[in-house]
Design a protein around this motif. Sequence first.
Motif, PDB file in Angstrom:
ATOM      1  N   CYS A 102       0.846  -1.204   0.000  1.00 31.57           N
ATOM      2  CA  CYS A 102       0.000   0.000   0.000  1.00 31.57           C
ATOM      3  C   CYS A 102       0.879   1.251   0.000  1.00 31.57           C
ATOM      4  N   VAL A 103       2.010   1.135   0.684  1.00 36.66           N
ATOM      5  CA  VAL A 103       2.949   2.227   0.864  1.00 36.66           C
ATOM      6  C   VAL A 103       3.641   2.625  -0.451  1.00 36.66           C
ATOM      7  N   ILE A 104       3.510   1.811  -1.466  1.00 35.94           N
ATOM      8  CA  ILE A 104       4.089   2.164  -2.770  1.00 35.94           C
ATOM      9  C   ILE A 104       3.393   3.404  -3.331  1.00 35.94           C
ATOM     10  N   CYS A 105       2.119   3.541  -3.061  1.00 36.27           N
ATOM     11  CA  CYS A 105       1.362   4.692  -3.564  1.00 36.27           C
ATOM     12  C   CYS A 105       0.952   5.678  -2.477  1.00 36.27           C
ATOM     13  N   HIS A 106       0.720   5.167  -1.265  1.00 31.67           N
ATOM     14  CA  HIS A 106       0.257   6.007  -0.152  1.00 31.67           C
ATOM     15  C   HIS A 106       1.374   6.191   0.865  1.00 31.67           C
ATOM     16  N   SER A 107       1.393   7.336   1.501  1.00 30.63           N
ATOM     17  CA  SER A 107       2.371   7.559   2.568  1.00 30.63           C
ATOM     18  C   SER A 107       1.669   7.631   3.919  1.00 30.63           C
ATOM     19  N   VAL A 108       2.434   7.288   4.925  1.00 29.79           N
ATOM     20  CA  VAL A 108       2.028   7.426   6.321  1.00 29.79           C
ATOM     21  C   VAL A 108       3.282   7.829   7.082  1.00 29.79           C
ATOM     22  N   ASN A 109       3.181   8.876   7.882  1.00 31.65           N
ATOM     23  CA  ASN A 109       4.311   9.334   8.690  1.00 31.65           C
ATOM     24  C   ASN A 109       5.540   9.631   7.819  1.00 31.65           C
ATOM     25  N   ASN A 110       5.302  10.220   6.655  1.00 35.84           N
ATOM     26  CA  ASN A 110       6.351  10.557   5.679  1.00 35.84           C
ATOM     27  C   ASN A 110       7.108   9.341   5.147  1.00 35.84           C
ATOM     28  N   VAL A 111       6.514   8.172   5.238  1.00 36.05           N
ATOM     29  CA  VAL A 111       7.098   6.952   4.682  1.00 36.05           C
ATOM     30  C   VAL A 111       6.194   6.511   3.549  1.00 36.05           C
ATOM     31  N   GLY A 112       6.776   6.365   2.377  1.00 32.46           N
ATOM     32  CA  GLY A 112       5.995   5.920   1.239  1.00 32.46           C
ATOM     33  C   GLY A 112       6.003   6.939   0.127  1.00 32.46           C
ATOM     34  N   SER A 113       5.037   6.806  -0.754  1.00 33.01           N
ATOM     35  CA  SER A 113       4.980   7.610  -1.960  1.00 33.01           C
ATOM     36  C   SER A 113       3.795   8.567  -1.923  1.00 33.01           C
ATOM     37  N   ASP A 114       3.844   9.564  -2.798  1.00 28.49           N
ATOM     38  CA  ASP A 114       2.740  10.515  -2.883  1.00 28.49           C
ATOM     39  C   ASP A 114       1.953  10.348  -4.180  1.00 28.49           C
ATOM     40  N   VAL A 115       2.010   9.142  -4.768  1.00 29.25           N
ATOM     41  CA  VAL A 115       1.236   8.866  -5.982  1.00 29.25           C
ATOM     42  C   VAL A 115      -0.257   8.983  -5.686  1.00 29.25           C
ATOM     43  N   ALA A 116      -0.647   8.574  -4.493  1.00 25.65           N
ATOM     44  CA  ALA A 116      -2.055   8.633  -4.083  1.00 25.65           C
ATOM     45  C   ALA A 116      -2.155   9.379  -2.753  1.00 25.65           C
ATOM     46  N   THR A 117      -3.330   9.498  -2.257  1.00 26.87           N
ATOM     47  CA  THR A 117      -3.630  10.226  -1.034  1.00 26.87           C
ATOM     48  C   THR A 117      -2.796   9.746   0.145  1.00 26.87           C
ATOM     49  N   SER A 118      -2.269  10.693   0.919  1.00 23.81           N
ATOM     50  CA  SER A 118      -1.611  10.353   2.174  1.00 23.81           C
ATOM     51  C   SER A 118      -2.666   9.801   3.117  1.00 23.81           C
ATOM     52  N   LEU A 119      -2.293   8.801   3.875  1.00 23.74           N
ATOM     53  CA  LEU A 119      -3.232   8.202   4.816  1.00 23.74           C
ATOM     54  C   LEU A 119      -2.825   8.453   6.263  1.00 23.74           C
ATOM     55  N   ASP A 120      -2.171   9.589   6.512  1.00 27.54           N
ATOM     56  CA  ASP A 120      -1.846   9.970   7.886  1.00 27.54           C
ATOM     57  C   ASP A 120      -3.130  10.226   8.658  1.00 27.54           C
ATOM     58  N   ALA A 121      -3.240   9.638   9.834  1.00 30.42           N
ATOM     59  CA  ALA A 121      -4.430   9.832  10.671  1.00 30.42           C
ATOM     60  C   ALA A 121      -4.597  11.290  11.058  1.00 30.42           C
ATOM     61  N   SER A 122      -3.486  12.000  11.223  1.00 26.63           N
ATOM     62  CA  SER A 122      -3.556  13.385  11.688  1.00 26.63           C
ATOM     63  C   SER A 122      -4.126  14.345  10.653  1.00 26.63           C
TER      64      SER A 122
END
Length: 157
Positions: A58-78
């Motif tokens: 999932c992290v290939i396209c989505h980031s969490v806590n500045n880990v991952g990619s910005d191809v898709a929506t960030s999924l940071d809870a904050s």
Amino acid sequence: MNSFTPSRFIAALGVTVSLATFATTTIAKDATAAENSSPVMPQMDAERGKTLFAERGCVICHSVNNVGSDVATSLDASNMNIAREPFEFFARMWRGAPQMLALQQADLGYQIDFSGQDIADIFAFVQSREIQEGFTEQDLPDHIKEIIDNGPSAAFE
């Protein structure tokens, strides 16, 4: 030699009636149970969701806590801009499914297979600020890091 006797007929009829009664009673009980039951919601495990988020890619396209990619929506809870209601989360996933499936095939070479429990756990992870704060690049498998480092697929550029 088999001969027809009234006692054999009555015995066979009794067995048939008993089986039919049992089947009807069982079906009626199952139908009543189904009518009276409510959907079962799985227990959600944010730690397991964190592991799935990294390992399944999932992290290939989505980031969490500045880990991952910005191809898709960030999924940071904050800063998530999606509802905290699980069915809305799933509906948004469904709407993005064609793109996600194409990117999975392009980047991973296969479609990611999720169970309902897997999705529930990932939902718990994207809702948990506490668990997300501990999410780092060390959580990523090497093959996932390599895909991110090389840039996710240009399939939609």
